[in-house]
Design a protein around this motif. Structure first.
Motif, PDB file in Angstrom:
ATOM      1  N   THR A  91       0.843  -1.211   0.000  1.00 16.21           N
ATOM      2  CA  THR A  91       0.000   0.000   0.000  1.00 16.21           C
ATOM      3  C   THR A  91       0.873   1.253   0.000  1.00 16.21           C
ATOM      4  OG1 THR A  91      -1.561  -1.238   1.344  1.00 16.21           O
ATOM      5  CG2 THR A  91      -1.956   1.121   1.144  1.00 16.21           C
ATOM      6  N   ASP A  92       1.974   1.198   0.748  1.00 20.65           N
ATOM      7  CA  ASP A  92       2.879   2.361   0.768  1.00 20.65           C
ATOM      8  C   ASP A  92       3.419   2.629  -0.641  1.00 20.65           C
ATOM      9  OD1 ASP A  92       2.514   2.325   3.515  1.00 20.65           O
ATOM     10  OD2 ASP A  92       4.342   1.158   3.891  1.00 20.65           O
ATOM     11  N   THR A 151       0.774   4.103  -2.766  1.00 21.30           N
ATOM     12  CA  THR A 151       0.527   5.497  -2.381  1.00 21.30           C
ATOM     13  C   THR A 151       1.618   6.407  -2.954  1.00 21.30           C
ATOM     14  OG1 THR A 151      -0.514   4.696  -0.373  1.00 21.30           O
ATOM     15  CG2 THR A 151       0.107   7.024  -0.406  1.00 21.30           C
ATOM     16  N   SER A 187      -6.841   2.512  -2.922  1.00 26.61           N
ATOM     17  CA  SER A 187      -6.867   1.989  -1.558  1.00 26.61           C
ATOM     18  C   SER A 187      -7.870   2.812  -0.761  1.00 26.61           C
ATOM     19  CB  SER A 187      -5.498   2.123  -0.903  1.00 26.61           C
ATOM     20  OG  SER A 187      -4.504   1.682  -1.775  1.00 26.61           O
ATOM     21  N   SER A 188      -8.220   2.296   0.399  1.00 26.38           N
ATOM     22  CA  SER A 188      -9.163   3.037   1.232  1.00 26.38           C
ATOM     23  C   SER A 188      -8.476   4.279   1.798  1.00 26.38           C
ATOM     24  CB  SER A 188      -9.652   2.159   2.380  1.00 26.38           C
ATOM     25  OG  SER A 188      -8.612   2.016   3.317  1.00 26.38           O
ATOM     26  N   ASP A 220      -6.275   3.560   4.838  1.00 31.65           N
ATOM     27  CA  ASP A 220      -4.971   2.957   4.510  1.00 31.65           C
ATOM     28  C   ASP A 220      -4.022   3.993   3.922  1.00 31.65           C
ATOM     29  OD1 ASP A 220      -5.697   0.523   5.404  1.00 31.65           O
ATOM     30  OD2 ASP A 220      -6.052  -0.380   3.419  1.00 31.65           O
ATOM     31  N   ARG A 226      -2.629   6.363   6.475  1.00 36.68           N
ATOM     32  CA  ARG A 226      -1.541   5.724   7.225  1.00 36.68           C
ATOM     33  C   ARG A 226      -0.245   5.742   6.411  1.00 36.68           C
ATOM     34  NH1 ARG A 226      -5.096   2.427   9.683  1.00 36.68           N
ATOM     35  NH2 ARG A 226      -5.261   1.049   7.877  1.00 36.68           N
ATOM     36  N   SER A 227      -0.366   5.367   5.142  1.00 37.06           N
ATOM     37  CA  SER A 227       0.820   5.369   4.266  1.00 37.06           C
ATOM     38  C   SER A 227       1.387   6.773   4.102  1.00 37.06           C
ATOM     39  CB  SER A 227       0.467   4.822   2.883  1.00 37.06           C
ATOM     40  OG  SER A 227       0.271   3.436   2.939  1.00 37.06           O
TER      41      SER A 227
END
Ligand code: ADP
Ligand code: MG
Length: 383
Positions: free
Chosen positions: A14-15, A18, A43-44, A47, A50-51
């Motif tokens: 996910t990072d 992003t 992504s949500s 998420d 956070r990333s």
């Protein structure tokens, strides 16, 4: 600029998505809004948020506050990570080692492949000076709409163009059998090539046969010209000297590097660049080795006669066909000219590479201070 790779292995998928989303968004947004980042990364929002905070903490993206809306932009660090990640996936790079070169527009690192063999990673950083200062060149604002949409004129786009160009020429020259590093990979603003075990000619105080080495370098210039190319920054910084054992003897083998300024023999200023390259070699050999050729040449008009003769390949034409188009060449050239990028020919003694690899951040921002450089300087560009 440092290449801090310690967060490389902590980023999760996910990072990476992003980070890629911020890069994609940056192509047509100076500030990429969070909602767009979430959208592009598929992504949500949770998420992605956070990333985002992790990426911002690692300085891979930066929050931009003074805009109409809050958002983020990619940093050079973020672009470095994206490119390195891709090069690692293609097995061009495994580990990153020491920095061996710091130029105004590039950083050079030793990297290793999976077997531990050493290679060279060159990172192009066009526009680094104005980028670091947070001030943009006034002329950046005068970009055309089409350029803005493509991101042309931006550090990211231009650094990539420089790497694409350098890699294309490296491949073509290597393919044609010239003495250059082996091209091993390219992504975004980075390229990977073989490590030459040698020193820049600049650092060599004495050679056993200056006349022989001089003749070899001039021959290289003429051979390049016969292949349709002029290096444009052919000088003691960009010629590495490797020692090769030949029976009892040790032969000095010149290896040519640094190709972002290469031009075709059909360039309007081709003769100027050819003469400047020749002059650089002459001046260096006279100053360093006290060697002065009795020959006045070579002259551009004579060298140019060899282009395409006897079925010799034209690398300028081949490179153009291989993906580095004439339009890209023009864009890069215009940018380099506008930003005063003039290669190593304008460097002076005080600007030599610090072998400790430590980078003086302030020094980077220095404007040209090499007006008294006797080497290959002060020749007005005719175009
Ligand atoms: P710049 O555009 O900053 O001048 P260069 O490509 O000329 O970048 O590289 C800068 C320095 O890094 C060179 O002078 C040389 O010392 C070192 N270097 C670059 N490429 C290689 C290579 N393939 N092998 C060994 N050293 C290299
Ligand atoms: Mg160089």
């Amino acid at each position: 600029m440092k290449l801090d790779t310690k967060s490389l292995r902590y980023l999760n998928p996910t990072d990476w998505r992003t980070l890629t989303a911020v890069e994609t968004g940056s192509r047509n947004h100076e500030v990429v809004p969070t909602s767009l980042i979430a959208n592009l990364s598929k992504s949500s929002l949770g998420d992605v948020q956070r990333s985002i905070s992790l990426l911002a903490k690692a300085n891979l993206i930066a929050k931009v506050k003074n805009a109409k809306y809050d958002g983020y932009r990619l940093t050079y660090g973020g672009l470095d990570y994206l490119a390195l990640h891709s090069l690692q996936k293609n097995s061009a790079v495994y580990g990153v080692g020491n920095q061996i070169g710091v130029g105004k527009e590039s950083d050079i690192f030793v990297v290793s492949d999976e077997k531990g063999e050493q290679r060279v990673l060159k990172i192009h950083r066009l526009g680094r000076v104005s980028f670091k200062k947070g001030v943009r060149n006034k002329r950046d604002y005068a970009r055309t709409k089409a350029q803005k949409e493509r991101g042309a004129g931006s550090w990211m786009y231009m650094s990539r163009l420089a790497a694409v160009k350098e890699f294309a020429f490296l491949q073509a020259l290597h393919d044609a059998g010239l003495s250059v590093p082996i091209p091993l990979g390219q992504n975004r603003h980075q390229l990977v090539m073989s490590l030459i075990d040698g020193f820049p000619l600049r650092q060599i105080e004495k050679v056993p046969d200056p006349a022989g080495l001089y003749a070899e370098l001039i021959e290289m210039l003429v051979r390049l010209c016969s292949l349709g190319l002029i290096h444009g920054d052919f000088n003691e910084f960009n010629i590495l000297i490797r020692e090769e054992e030949q029976g009892e003897d040790i032969k000095l083998v010149p290896v040519l590097i640094d190709f972002p300024q290469m031009v075709s023999v059909d360039h309007p200023n081709a003769e100027f660049y050819f003469d400047r390259d020749v002059e650089c070699v002459k001046r260096f050999f006279a100053r360093r080795f006290g060697f002065i050729s009795t020959d006045n040449g070579p002259l551009f008009k004579d060298a140019k006669q060899l282009v395409g003769k006897d079925g010799v390949r034209r690398l300028d034409v081949e490179v153009e066909a291989s993906g580095f188009s004439r339009k890209m060449a023009r864009e890069l050239e215009a940018y380099m000219k506008e930003h005063g990028v003039d290669g190593d020919a304008k460097r002076d003694e005080t600007n030599d590479i610090d072998p400790s690899g430590s980078e003086d951040e302030e020094h980077d921002d220095d404007e040209d201070d090499d007006s008294d450089n006797p080497a290959c300087n002060g020749v007005a560009d005719t175009g």
